[in-house]
Design a protein around this motif. Sequence first.
Motif, PDB file in Angstrom:
ATOM      1  N   MET A  20      -6.726  -5.766   4.246  1.00 14.65           N
ATOM      2  CA  MET A  20      -6.249  -5.827   2.862  1.00 14.65           C
ATOM      3  C   MET A  20      -5.789  -7.255   2.528  1.00 14.65           C
ATOM      4  O   MET A  20      -6.119  -7.801   1.467  1.00 14.65           O
ATOM      5  CB  MET A  20      -5.106  -4.842   2.646  1.00 14.65           C
ATOM      6  N   ASN A  72     -12.429  -1.278   4.223  1.00 16.79           N
ATOM      7  CA  ASN A  72     -11.763  -1.209   5.530  1.00 16.79           C
ATOM      8  C   ASN A  72     -12.702  -1.815   6.578  1.00 16.79           C
ATOM      9  O   ASN A  72     -13.289  -1.128   7.414  1.00 16.79           O
ATOM     10  CB  ASN A  72     -11.446   0.245   5.913  1.00 16.79           C
ATOM     11  N   GLU A 109     -11.579  10.162   3.606  1.00 21.02           N
ATOM     12  CA  GLU A 109     -11.717   9.794   5.024  1.00 21.02           C
ATOM     13  C   GLU A 109     -11.580  11.014   5.932  1.00 21.02           C
ATOM     14  O   GLU A 109     -11.742  10.902   7.153  1.00 21.02           O
ATOM     15  CB  GLU A 109     -10.668   8.745   5.417  1.00 21.02           C
ATOM     16  N   HIS A 129      -6.957  10.232   9.647  1.00 18.89           N
ATOM     17  CA  HIS A 129      -7.531  11.283   8.788  1.00 18.89           C
ATOM     18  C   HIS A 129      -8.491  12.208   9.535  1.00 18.89           C
ATOM     19  O   HIS A 129      -8.566  13.400   9.238  1.00 18.89           O
ATOM     20  CB  HIS A 129      -8.259  10.650   7.601  1.00 18.89           C
ATOM     21  N   ASP A 137      -3.493   1.736  -4.234  1.00 15.40           N
ATOM     22  CA  ASP A 137      -4.555   1.952  -3.255  1.00 15.40           C
ATOM     23  C   ASP A 137      -5.294   0.636  -3.018  1.00 15.40           C
ATOM     24  O   ASP A 137      -4.963  -0.395  -3.632  1.00 15.40           O
ATOM     25  CB  ASP A 137      -5.495   3.084  -3.704  1.00 15.40           C
ATOM     26  N   SER A 138      -6.310   0.658  -2.174  1.00 14.57           N
ATOM     27  CA  SER A 138      -7.007  -0.588  -1.825  1.00 14.57           C
ATOM     28  C   SER A 138      -7.635  -1.238  -3.053  1.00 14.57           C
ATOM     29  O   SER A 138      -7.633  -2.468  -3.173  1.00 14.57           O
ATOM     30  CB  SER A 138      -8.120  -0.306  -0.818  1.00 14.57           C
ATOM     31  N   HIS A 144      -7.919  13.023   1.182  1.00  6.53           N
ATOM     32  CA  HIS A 144      -8.574  11.718   1.113  1.00  6.53           C
ATOM     33  C   HIS A 144     -10.001  11.873   1.642  1.00  6.53           C
ATOM     34  O   HIS A 144     -10.228  12.635   2.597  1.00  6.53           O
ATOM     35  CB  HIS A 144      -7.784  10.715   1.968  1.00  6.53           C
ATOM     36  N   TYR A 177     -17.451  -0.278   3.139  1.00  7.94           N
ATOM     37  CA  TYR A 177     -16.089   0.152   2.785  1.00  7.94           C
ATOM     38  C   TYR A 177     -15.164  -1.045   3.018  1.00  7.94           C
ATOM     39  O   TYR A 177     -15.320  -1.750   4.018  1.00  7.94           O
ATOM     40  CB  TYR A 177     -15.730   1.332   3.696  1.00  7.94           C
ATOM     41  N   SER A 230      -8.730   8.927  -3.767  1.00  6.20           N
ATOM     42  CA  SER A 230      -8.061   7.796  -3.106  1.00  6.20           C
ATOM     43  C   SER A 230      -6.557   8.061  -3.217  1.00  6.20           C
ATOM     44  O   SER A 230      -6.124   8.988  -3.916  1.00  6.20           O
ATOM     45  CB  SER A 230      -8.398   6.491  -3.833  1.00  6.20           C
ATOM     46  N   THR A 231      -5.758   7.213  -2.584  1.00  7.79           N
ATOM     47  CA  THR A 231      -4.311   7.461  -2.619  1.00  7.79           C
ATOM     48  C   THR A 231      -3.754   7.379  -4.052  1.00  7.79           C
ATOM     49  O   THR A 231      -3.021   8.271  -4.479  1.00  7.79           O
ATOM     50  CB  THR A 231      -3.574   6.472  -1.690  1.00  7.79           C
ATOM     51  N   SER A 278     -12.296   3.756  -1.486  1.00  7.28           N
ATOM     52  CA  SER A 278     -12.396   5.213  -1.615  1.00  7.28           C
ATOM     53  C   SER A 278     -12.372   5.621  -3.091  1.00  7.28           C
ATOM     54  O   SER A 278     -12.889   6.671  -3.455  1.00  7.28           O
ATOM     55  CB  SER A 278     -11.266   5.897  -0.846  1.00  7.28           C
ATOM     56  N   HIS A 280       0.853  -1.194   0.000  1.00  8.76           N
ATOM     57  CA  HIS A 280       0.000   0.000   0.000  1.00  8.76           C
ATOM     58  C   HIS A 280       0.886   1.239   0.000  1.00  8.76           C
ATOM     59  O   HIS A 280       2.035   1.222   0.459  1.00  8.76           O
ATOM     60  CB  HIS A 280      -0.934  -0.004   1.223  1.00  8.76           C
ATOM     61  N   TYR A 306       0.930   3.715   1.831  1.00  6.70           N
ATOM     62  CA  TYR A 306       1.330   4.247   3.141  1.00  6.70           C
ATOM     63  C   TYR A 306       2.499   3.480   3.754  1.00  6.70           C
ATOM     64  O   TYR A 306       2.920   3.775   4.864  1.00  6.70           O
ATOM     65  CB  TYR A 306       0.161   4.172   4.126  1.00  6.70           C
TER      66      TYR A 306
HETATM   67  P1  13P Z   1      -6.946   4.012  -0.357  1.00  9.41           P
HETATM   68  O1  13P Z   1      -7.806   2.920  -0.873  1.00  9.41           O
HETATM   69  O2  13P Z   1      -7.310   5.352  -0.890  1.00  9.41           O
HETATM   70  O3  13P Z   1      -5.498   3.702  -0.586  1.00  9.41           O
HETATM   71  O4  13P Z   1      -7.182   4.140   1.210  1.00  9.41           O
HETATM   72  C1  13P Z   1      -6.918   3.099   2.101  1.00  9.41           C
HETATM   73  C2  13P Z   1      -6.852   3.577   3.476  1.00  9.41           C
HETATM   74  O5  13P Z   1      -6.719   2.807   4.403  1.00  9.41           O
HETATM   75  C3  13P Z   1      -6.944   4.997   3.703  1.00  9.41           C
HETATM   76  O6  13P Z   1      -6.716   5.268   5.032  1.00  9.41           O
END
Ligand code: 13P
Length: 314
Positions: A74, A124, A210, A185, A50-51, A208, A122, A224-225, A139, A34, A36
Amino acid sequence: MTQVNWGERPGEMQDLVREIKKLKEERKAVILAHLYQRPEVQDIADFIGDSLGLSQQAAQTDAEVIVFCGVHFMAESAYILSPDKIVLLPEPEAGCPMADMITAEALRAKKKEHRDAIVVCYVNSSAEVKAESDICCTSANAVKVVESLPPDRPILFVPDRNLGHYVAKKTGREIILWDGYCNTHDQITLEEVKKAREEHPNALLMVHPECRPEVVAEADAVFSTSGMIRFARENPAREFLVGTEMGILHQLRKQCPDKEFYLVSDRLICPNMKATTLDKVYWALKDLRPQITVPENIRQGAVRALEKMLAITG
Ligand code: 13P
Ligand code: SF4
């Protein structure tokens, strides 16, 4: 086996990277990371995203082993989509606090209060929560997913209240929100964002979804990222304010070396996303653990919700 910590002394890092690459070949593994993740973890990945992008990769890969450098939901989604693969999460304690803000039991109770609602979940979230939902979203595709649903039905959106609020605004749909949020966030304040704008008056603000509604309303772009990386690459602006986790700066600076990026807050760190180290990736590949799996009865429900999402957005 006693584990030594690789990569802590100078010069060891290159050996560690070489060993990971060797093991990856031997295991017929793919490394997904990811945006991050720590820079050095992103740099050994076969795919960074991203996710949504990571789920698509997990669903399509012909590798035998998926090393997921991210958080638990994930890796769980990767297993749900590819149950014939070995899915490794190098740091098994890497969770997502927002995903823990809802349980399947609590969702079942809420569904009884809103029997006509379509449940949009979502990604997540846990496999159990996905299995209780009608369709998943990320996202990157939440607006598109909600737009695809019958207009005469209310929507119960779980667990992120901020993403749900954003989607309600974009689509004009009636959305019942769950009271979950991302600690990283949700802590960004409008005051911080306004101060950052004063300090960098020529920068475009991308955030983002979030983030809190008042922060999202102040932004020039909401993505999204992976969407942020694309936006920064394609937009002619030279400076950007960034409202998401700090790990994204590595790819932004790598892919746009002639542009400047500033975080809107110095608290934008997700400790769970930073828990995966190169050392742990090495040991995961070496020992083929920790493996992530989902009981088949739950997986069946969760895969239906994930595949419905992928059918809409690819
Ligand atoms: P993304 O899908 O935009 O990468 O976001 C995942 C996430 O955990 C954001 O905090
Ligand atoms: Fe979860 Fe927030 Fe971390 Fe993303 S940044 S994994 S939503 S806690």
